[in-house]
Design an enzyme around this catalytic site. Structure first.
Site, mmCIF file in Angstrom:
data_model
loop_
_atom_site.group_PDB
_atom_site.id
_atom_site.type_symbol
_atom_site.label_atom_id
_atom_site.label_comp_id
_atom_site.label_asym_id
_atom_site.label_seq_id
_atom_site.Cartn_x
_atom_site.Cartn_y
_atom_site.Cartn_z
ATOM 1 N N HIS A 103 37.101 57.086 -7.006
ATOM 2 C CA HIS A 103 35.599 56.999 -8.211
ATOM 3 C C HIS A 103 34.721 56.996 -8.443
ATOM 4 O O HIS A 103 34.545 56.075 -6.960
ATOM 5 C CB HIS A 103 36.699 56.535 -9.627
ATOM 6 C CG HIS A 103 35.964 57.697 -11.024
ATOM 7 N ND1 HIS A 103 35.827 59.014 -11.294
ATOM 8 C CD2 HIS A 103 35.381 56.649 -12.288
ATOM 9 C CE1 HIS A 103 35.156 58.810 -11.867
ATOM 10 N NE2 HIS A 103 34.553 57.776 -13.247
ATOM 11 N N ASP A 157 43.557 63.629 -14.030
ATOM 12 C CA ASP A 157 41.977 64.372 -14.628
ATOM 13 C C ASP A 157 41.649 66.007 -14.708
ATOM 14 O O ASP A 157 42.061 65.669 -13.296
ATOM 15 C CB ASP A 157 41.285 63.447 -13.868
ATOM 16 C CG ASP A 157 39.261 63.454 -14.058
ATOM 17 O OD1 ASP A 157 38.975 64.150 -14.967
ATOM 18 O OD2 ASP A 157 39.249 62.988 -12.903
ATOM 19 N N HIS A 197 34.394 63.111 -9.790
ATOM 20 C CA HIS A 197 36.030 63.606 -10.246
ATOM 21 C C HIS A 197 36.309 64.509 -8.829
ATOM 22 O O HIS A 197 35.854 65.229 -8.464
ATOM 23 C CB HIS A 197 36.218 64.206 -11.555
ATOM 24 C CG HIS A 197 35.172 63.473 -12.453
ATOM 25 N ND1 HIS A 197 36.144 62.634 -13.766
ATOM 26 C CD2 HIS A 197 34.600 62.374 -12.930
ATOM 27 C CE1 HIS A 197 35.716 62.187 -14.103
ATOM 28 N NE2 HIS A 197 34.459 62.175 -14.208
ATOM 29 N N HIS A 250 41.465 64.523 -19.959
ATOM 30 C CA HIS A 250 40.286 64.735 -19.313
ATOM 31 C C HIS A 250 39.690 65.956 -19.110
ATOM 32 O O HIS A 250 39.377 66.390 -16.812
ATOM 33 C CB HIS A 250 40.223 63.856 -17.993
ATOM 34 C CG HIS A 250 40.320 62.599 -18.260
ATOM 35 N ND1 HIS A 250 40.205 61.493 -17.579
ATOM 36 C CD2 HIS A 250 41.251 62.046 -18.847
ATOM 37 C CE1 HIS A 250 40.952 60.359 -17.613
ATOM 38 N NE2 HIS A 250 41.870 60.443 -19.050
ATOM 39 N N HIS A 267 35.470 54.690 -20.989
ATOM 40 C CA HIS A 267 37.622 54.369 -21.215
ATOM 41 C C HIS A 267 37.691 53.474 -21.043
ATOM 42 O O HIS A 267 38.549 52.301 -21.722
ATOM 43 C CB HIS A 267 37.814 54.670 -19.656
ATOM 44 C CG HIS A 267 37.679 55.640 -19.255
ATOM 45 N ND1 HIS A 267 38.755 56.487 -19.253
ATOM 46 C CD2 HIS A 267 36.706 56.682 -18.999
ATOM 47 C CE1 HIS A 267 39.029 57.539 -18.503
ATOM 48 N NE2 HIS A 267 37.422 57.913 -18.625
#
Lengths: 545, 545
Positions: free
Chosen positions: A138, A192, A365, A387, A75
């Site tokens: 996360h 995501d 995730h 994603h 990222h």
């Protein structure tokens, strides 16, 4: 005609919208993230891959902001390339900004980039956009998603997230903000999809602590924990358990040391100085007093764990009695290397624990139940899974469909596809040509499919080059000079070399004084001969002097 | 001093004792299996790997028999190499013998090999050994393990096995024989360790039928099932469900067609002729009447599924409405290729089901509870885990230890280690040098670490070769000829080529009339220049004429 909002997921390899998202309205562009991907096994010699952001290059003046969700390489890793081309501020939370600063320091644009530190809960304006970063959990602290109020409506981008009620830093996700967004009405959710094929709910990071406590209680020798250098919360957990068991901690591997230092300085990692030792001190302590945090959990041969496995670490040898923990999930394509390292560590007498046999890693995730919660919290009109590979996006879109979002309101697209939205509609526009860009050494984009095809042939069978002198009579003079590598072990291939020389002499002789394209005829004859002898097809070239 | 029995697990890559086991007593040698392994991703250009059976090569006259456990490539694939060197009969069950015959037919030794068909339950003698094949269940029918009564005691080798109470062919494993062995007293058990890190009991093949029934009931278009060409029972299951749903079956891919034909001829596959169609007929039928069995479940780009994924199949296009089932487990190292193919199939509009999201595959190997049962049925004095990587062998040995086999009676060894047994003791002897042998094209063993290192460098950055003419004054004459591949896209690298020529001219000039090793100096200067320009290190060679 009213202006439309354009959303363009970009970049990455396999994964869609992972490394960069472009949001454009009129003459204003916002970019979310600028990350890199690592090449697949058959992308020979490629160091890394950056998004093909050609689309924005003739609009660089329109770019108003680069919003970063969190500090992982996929990222932020391409910022050092992107920021050479554009002049817009980067917005990032404190830890993320610290990590970015650390990376930019190593580049020639250090000091020229404007980096604005924001925090979850802030509200700020960029051109016609109102930006609201919201806290997500996360596998790295201080991650955010973004609510972006645009002239056509509110867009919510989750960033990488899971719903961890008991994260290591005690800061749960901001459910209230998501609910507030839904009350205001969300036009489009980009969410995501990484774990869209995993049923249930991803385990909390807290379960790792229990597993480590158990493991530390049993281990009689040194403990070596390999994990991602950016997994700050895992580093915190290992540090806590280390202290609890009266051991000392050595943090090894440049990226892990750098990240830990930055996270400690900024208050995201709470490790008392007395707990830390240098790796060189580890050998002076009793084995049951030592914990080592190491890079290399993906099987990288030059990282700490890879060097330990093959006995190439300058300061440390893995021995009988050591316990090695791989606290990470194999990224597809790395399994073979990781298992090789595990076997090598066993060979050295270590006990090796990994995700497959112990509860030493959880994903960062969301799994399917969390994805459902996200959709129900946000209640978007339009849904765009991002994603993940196409297979994950499709699974995520099916889940959204099952939850009642009409099929026409869901867009599963590939990188570079332009999505056009107004208050009422979302249309899938054309796909921009291009995909991703290879970075090899200092070259960006100068290695493409043709060079890769050549590398593949060279990797399979090497090359065979003959330099031949021919006199005016059409006779080979002297012995041809042959250079060959990667084809056959030359010291034991004297017969083949002799045969090749003979083929050259005969081909030239058969051509008489006709020297048109004689090099081509020699190459053809050599290729045929070498294939007949070995069943291999090296790249064959001839230079006629 | 009494003679000792020697057991030597051989061959393979990563896995131990997988591809071959040597059993030697005095001047008599028995070989169990002769299989191949496929190379890992970084073994560039290698086609396959065979065991390094150097140990038996100066004792070929002692070899009395080659006993085969089952017809998978990793157990029979090296017979075409081995049988060129030795003159002993192969013993195999009917289906296994049929598959071996099919393979040997394609070699130059077809017709020269003695192939003796045996069946589970037989008892026969080879020299001083009494051999008792016993039936096991695995992912191919007609598999056996071997009880071998030697002058020092009874050795039991499980082969590949799982305890499937409800196999597709209705022939459960021979528990009684194993119990009988234990009553006679088993000196040593060599047992399959492949799944030693999987808890519980491997599911029966029967569960696949239920999953397929469900899937066929829902599928509205064509169904394409990819699996291993040797998974005869899976082929039977697909055929049964195809018939049940009134569809027709096309079997595609050379190896799958060959294996199916042999298995049908020998009565191991019961598919009525009317059920089968040729792939060319598939397009003429309604989509909901078609099932296609295909090779390529490991992501091999040139197998049927790989060609379907990239649109390179001559007779078939994957379309919206098609359901593709990957009925196989990814072999470590293949994940990346498999996921790429799954994404490509989704891109073409197919629904793709795989092990990760549906119950469409079960393992052919025993899990931990079955391993416990095997040990308790056989009750061996000594235990040698085989078949699996070192990490699996260690897990299996720990399980055996937990079940009460004393640590000193368990040997975890690597390929090529000589185990010496008499009635009372098992000793781990020396390890024979060598490991495995690369097969590349028609070459066996002529590609080793040096050639592979060269291929790796070529794969990373290609080569750069300059042919330079220098006159007696020490001046470069004419323009150097440069050949380069895999380094940079030459059409766009004119500056680099010009710069390289300049480097050559200057290096020669600086050397004056000193032509000693001038080529070395040019190579050094070029390497430095190319690295400075690109950050890459191609292989650089210079020829001075």
């Amino acid at each position: 005609m009213a202006e439309k909002l354009r959303i363009i997921p970009l970049g990455g390899l396999g994964e869609i919208g992972k490394n960069m998202t472009v949001i454009e309205y009129g003459e204003e562009i916002i970019i979310i993230d600028a990350g890199i991907m690592f090449p697949e096994n058959d992308m020979l010699g490629i160091d890394l891959i950056i998004p093909d952001y050609n689309y924005i290059l003739d609009k660089t003046n329109n770019i108003k902001a680069v919003l970063i969700t969190h500090g992982h390489e996929d990222h932020v890793g391409a910022l050092s390339h992107l920021m050479q081309l554009i002049d817009a501020p980067i917005y990032a939370t404190k830890l993320t900004a610290g990590l970015i600063k650390g990376k930019l320091k190593q580049t020639k644009i250090a000091g020229q980039v404007t980096l604005r530190t924001i925090k979850a809960g802030d509200v700020f304006h960029v051109g016609s956009f109102m930006i609201e970063p919201f806290h997500v959990t996360h596998s790295i602290p201080d991650g955010v998603g973004y609510g972006i109020t645009t002239p056509v409506g509110l867009i919510v981008h989750t960033g990488d997230y899971k719903f961890d009620h008991t994260p290591v830093d005690g800061w749960p996700p901001d459910f209230a903000k998501l609910a507030e967004f839904s009350q205001r009405g969300v036009l489009c959710l980009l969410a995501d999809s990484t774990n869209a094929d995993r049923p249930g709910w991803t385990q909390s990071e807290v379960v790792i602590t229990a597993a480590f406590e158990d493991l530390f209680a049993r281990a009689e020798g040194r403990i070596i924990v390999a994990t991602f250098a950016s997994l700050i919360s895992r580093i915190q957990q290992v540090a806590n358990v280390t202290a609890h068991h009266g051991r000392k901690l050595a943090i090894t591997g440049r990226s892990m040391r750098d990240n830990s230092r930055i996270a400690r300085e900024l208050g995201y990692l709470d490790i008392p100085k007395e707990l830390l030792i240098d790796i060189s001190q580890a050998n002076g302590l009793a084995a049951n007093k030592v914990v080592i945090l190491a890079t290399g959990s993906q099987g990288e041969p030059t990282a700490v764990l890879g060097r330990l496995a093959t006995g190439r670490h300058a300061k440390l040898n893995v021995e009988e009695g050591d316990t090695v923990v791989l606290s990470a999930h194999p990224i597809p394509g790395n399994e073979e290397m990781i298992y090789r390292i595990i076997n090598q560590l066993f060979q050295r007498g270590a006990e090796v624990l990994h995700e497959g046999i112990a509860n030493v890693h959880v994903s960062g995730h969301a799994s399917r139940e969390e994805m459902k919660l996200m959709i129900n919290l946000v209640k978007p009109k339009f849904f765009v899974p991002v994603h993940g590979e196409l297979r994950h996006l499709i699974a995520h879109s099916q889940l959204a469909g099952e939850m009642g979002i009409p099929e026409d309101n869901i867009a599963v697209v590939e990188n570079g596809t332009i999505l056009e939205l107004d208050e009422h509609t979302m249309e899938v526009g054309p796909r921009i040509p291009g995909g991703y860009i290879f970075v090899d050494g200092s070259g960006v984009g100068d290695v493409g499919p043709r060079v890769l095809r050549d590398r593949e042939r060279l990797a399979n069978s090497g090359f065979f080059i003959a330099v031949v002198s021919i006199d005016d009579e059409g006779t080979v003079t002297g012995r041809p000079k042959i250079i060959s590598r990667g084809f056959v072990y030359l010291d034991e291939a004297g017969d083949i070399m002799k045969g090749a020389e003979e083929v050259i002499v005969q081909t030239v002789r058969a051509s008489g004084r006709n020297r048109d394209h004689i090099y081509k005829r020699i190459e053809g004859a050599l290729s045929k001969y070498l294939y007949a002898e070995t069943g291999r097809r090296p790249m064959v070239y001839t230079i006629v002097k």
